[in-house]
Design a protein around this motif. Structure first.
Motif, PDB file in Angstrom:
ATOM      1  N   VAL A   1       0.844  -1.179   0.000  1.00 17.65           N
ATOM      2  CA  VAL A   1       0.000   0.000   0.000  1.00 17.65           C
ATOM      3  C   VAL A   1       0.884   1.235   0.000  1.00 17.65           C
ATOM      4  O   VAL A   1       2.052   1.181   0.409  1.00 17.65           O
ATOM      5  N   GLN A   2       0.339   2.328  -0.452  1.00 18.55           N
ATOM      6  CA  GLN A   2       1.047   3.599  -0.360  1.00 18.55           C
ATOM      7  C   GLN A   2       0.977   4.107   1.074  1.00 18.55           C
ATOM      8  O   GLN A   2       0.042   3.765   1.815  1.00 18.55           O
ATOM      9  N   PRO A   3       1.942   4.888   1.488  1.00 16.85           N
ATOM     10  CA  PRO A   3       1.869   5.483   2.827  1.00 16.85           C
ATOM     11  C   PRO A   3       0.533   6.205   3.029  1.00 16.85           C
ATOM     12  O   PRO A   3       0.058   6.903   2.132  1.00 16.85           O
TER      13      PRO A   3
ATOM     14  N   LEU B   1      -6.008  -7.661  12.576  1.00 14.88           N
ATOM     15  CA  LEU B   1      -5.234  -6.462  12.877  1.00 14.88           C
ATOM     16  C   LEU B   1      -5.542  -5.444  11.790  1.00 14.88           C
ATOM     17  O   LEU B   1      -5.093  -5.596  10.648  1.00 14.88           O
ATOM     18  N   GLN B   2      -6.341  -4.449  12.139  1.00 13.07           N
ATOM     19  CA  GLN B   2      -6.658  -3.362  11.219  1.00 13.07           C
ATOM     20  C   GLN B   2      -5.558  -2.326  11.303  1.00 13.07           C
ATOM     21  O   GLN B   2      -5.299  -1.786  12.381  1.00 13.07           O
ATOM     22  N   MET B   3      -4.915  -2.059  10.192  1.00 14.33           N
ATOM     23  CA  MET B   3      -3.783  -1.135  10.161  1.00 14.33           C
ATOM     24  C   MET B   3      -4.132   0.053   9.286  1.00 14.33           C
ATOM     25  O   MET B   3      -4.326  -0.101   8.070  1.00 14.33           O
ATOM     26  N   ASN B   4      -4.240   1.211   9.899  1.00 10.80           N
ATOM     27  CA  ASN B   4      -4.556   2.444   9.177  1.00 10.80           C
ATOM     28  C   ASN B   4      -3.355   3.390   9.209  1.00 10.80           C
ATOM     29  O   ASN B   4      -2.453   3.232  10.028  1.00 10.80           O
ATOM     30  N   SER B   5      -3.389   4.370   8.332  1.00 11.54           N
ATOM     31  CA  SER B   5      -2.328   5.380   8.271  1.00 11.54           C
ATOM     32  C   SER B   5      -0.948   4.728   8.252  1.00 11.54           C
ATOM     33  O   SER B   5      -0.040   5.116   9.006  1.00 11.54           O
ATOM     34  N   LEU B   6      -0.790   3.763   7.394  1.00 12.83           N
ATOM     35  CA  LEU B   6       0.468   3.023   7.349  1.00 12.83           C
ATOM     36  C   LEU B   6       1.623   3.916   6.936  1.00 12.83           C
ATOM     37  O   LEU B   6       1.473   4.821   6.097  1.00 12.83           O
TER      38      LEU B   6
ATOM     39  N   VAL C   1       4.015  -7.072   4.701  1.00  9.50           N
ATOM     40  CA  VAL C   1       3.337  -5.776   4.578  1.00  9.50           C
ATOM     41  C   VAL C   1       4.365  -4.756   4.108  1.00  9.50           C
ATOM     42  O   VAL C   1       5.431  -4.624   4.725  1.00  9.50           O
ATOM     43  N   THR C   2       4.036  -4.069   3.036  1.00 11.10           N
ATOM     44  CA  THR C   2       4.936  -3.056   2.498  1.00 11.10           C
ATOM     45  C   THR C   2       4.171  -1.757   2.297  1.00 11.10           C
ATOM     46  O   THR C   2       3.156  -1.740   1.595  1.00 11.10           O
ATOM     47  N   ALA C   3       4.653  -0.692   2.929  1.00 10.49           N
ATOM     48  CA  ALA C   3       4.086   0.650   2.758  1.00 10.49           C
ATOM     49  C   ALA C   3       5.153   1.495   2.086  1.00 10.49           C
ATOM     50  O   ALA C   3       6.148   1.860   2.686  1.00 10.49           O
ATOM     51  N   SER C   4       4.919   1.777   0.835  1.00  8.31           N
ATOM     52  CA  SER C   4       5.945   2.469   0.055  1.00  8.31           C
ATOM     53  C   SER C   4       5.300   3.203  -1.110  1.00  8.31           C
ATOM     54  O   SER C   4       4.306   2.750  -1.666  1.00  8.31           O
ATOM     55  N   SER C   5       5.895   4.327  -1.452  1.00 11.73           N
ATOM     56  CA  SER C   5       5.411   5.047  -2.622  1.00 11.73           C
ATOM     57  C   SER C   5       6.229   4.670  -3.859  1.00 11.73           C
ATOM     58  O   SER C   5       5.974   5.166  -4.941  1.00 11.73           O
TER      59      SER C   5
ATOM     60  N   GLY D   1      -2.156   4.476   3.581  1.00  9.73           N
ATOM     61  CA  GLY D   1      -3.171   3.477   3.262  1.00  9.73           C
ATOM     62  C   GLY D   1      -3.470   2.542   4.414  1.00  9.73           C
ATOM     63  O   GLY D   1      -2.905   2.671   5.514  1.00  9.73           O
ATOM     64  N   SER D   2      -4.354   1.575   4.145  1.00 10.29           N
ATOM     65  CA  SER D   2      -4.807   0.641   5.170  1.00 10.29           C
ATOM     66  C   SER D   2      -4.738  -0.800   4.678  1.00 10.29           C
ATOM     67  O   SER D   2      -4.871  -1.062   3.482  1.00 10.29           O
ATOM     68  N   LEU D   3      -4.543  -1.679   5.618  1.00 10.69           N
ATOM     69  CA  LEU D   3      -4.624  -3.118   5.375  1.00 10.69           C
ATOM     70  C   LEU D   3      -5.247  -3.773   6.593  1.00 10.69           C
ATOM     71  O   LEU D   3      -5.122  -3.254   7.716  1.00 10.69           O
ATOM     72  N   ARG D   4      -5.879  -4.916   6.387  1.00  8.08           N
ATOM     73  CA  ARG D   4      -6.374  -5.708   7.508  1.00  8.08           C
ATOM     74  C   ARG D   4      -5.784  -7.107   7.428  1.00  8.08           C
ATOM     75  O   ARG D   4      -6.006  -7.830   6.450  1.00  8.08           O
ATOM     76  N   LEU D   5      -5.040  -7.460   8.455  1.00  8.28           N
ATOM     77  CA  LEU D   5      -4.463  -8.792   8.544  1.00  8.28           C
ATOM     78  C   LEU D   5      -5.408  -9.714   9.300  1.00  8.28           C
ATOM     79  O   LEU D   5      -6.121  -9.279  10.206  1.00  8.28           O
TER      80      LEU D   5
END
Length: 124
Positions: free
Chosen positions: A10-12, A78-83, A120-124, A14-18
């Motif tokens: 996801v881009q910085p 695990l809800q991950m927001n504002s990664l 999990v990767t948060a990168s632009s 963004g959100s993911l749910r594990l």
């Protein structure tokens, strides 16, 4: 015995749910935690939830991540927001099978069953 899913890129911001589940172990009675390990770094505790649904979080994720459990589905989320880029890591689910205790992130050795991890990767 534990299977994680939901990782990805996801881009910085963004959100993911594990998700963490098991086909041969009832998670309802136990403490379940999420740990993560980034390249070149030690594994660290992210969040954990007790059987009574009390939750704990690492300071670095407070206010952004939410752990929950659905006992009817035998699944921990695990809800991950504002990664952030610094959240990039392999995320592992782990179970502590001691009864009548609270979860703790500081003692990895308390967790005796581990999943194989999800990236999990948060990168632009």
């Amino acid at each position: 015995q534990l299977v994680e899913s939901g990782g990805g890129w996801v881009q910085p911001g963004g959100s993911l749910r594990l998700s963490c589940t098991s086909i041969d172990l009832s998670l309802n009675f136990y403490q379940v935690a999420w740990f993560r390990q980034a390249p070149g770094k030690e594994r660290e505790g992210v969040s954990c939830i007790s059987s009574s649904k009390d939750a704990s979080y690492a300071d670095s994720v407070k206010g952004r991540f939410t752990i929950s459990r659905d006992n009817s589905k035998n699944t921990i989320y695990l809800q991950m927001n504002s990664l952030k880029p610094e959240d990039t890591a392999v995320y592992y689910c782990a179970v502590d099978r001691k009864l009548f205790t609270q979860c703790a992130l500081s003692d990895e050795s308390a967790y005796d069953i581990w999943g194989r991890g999800t990236q999990v990767t948060a990168s632009s």
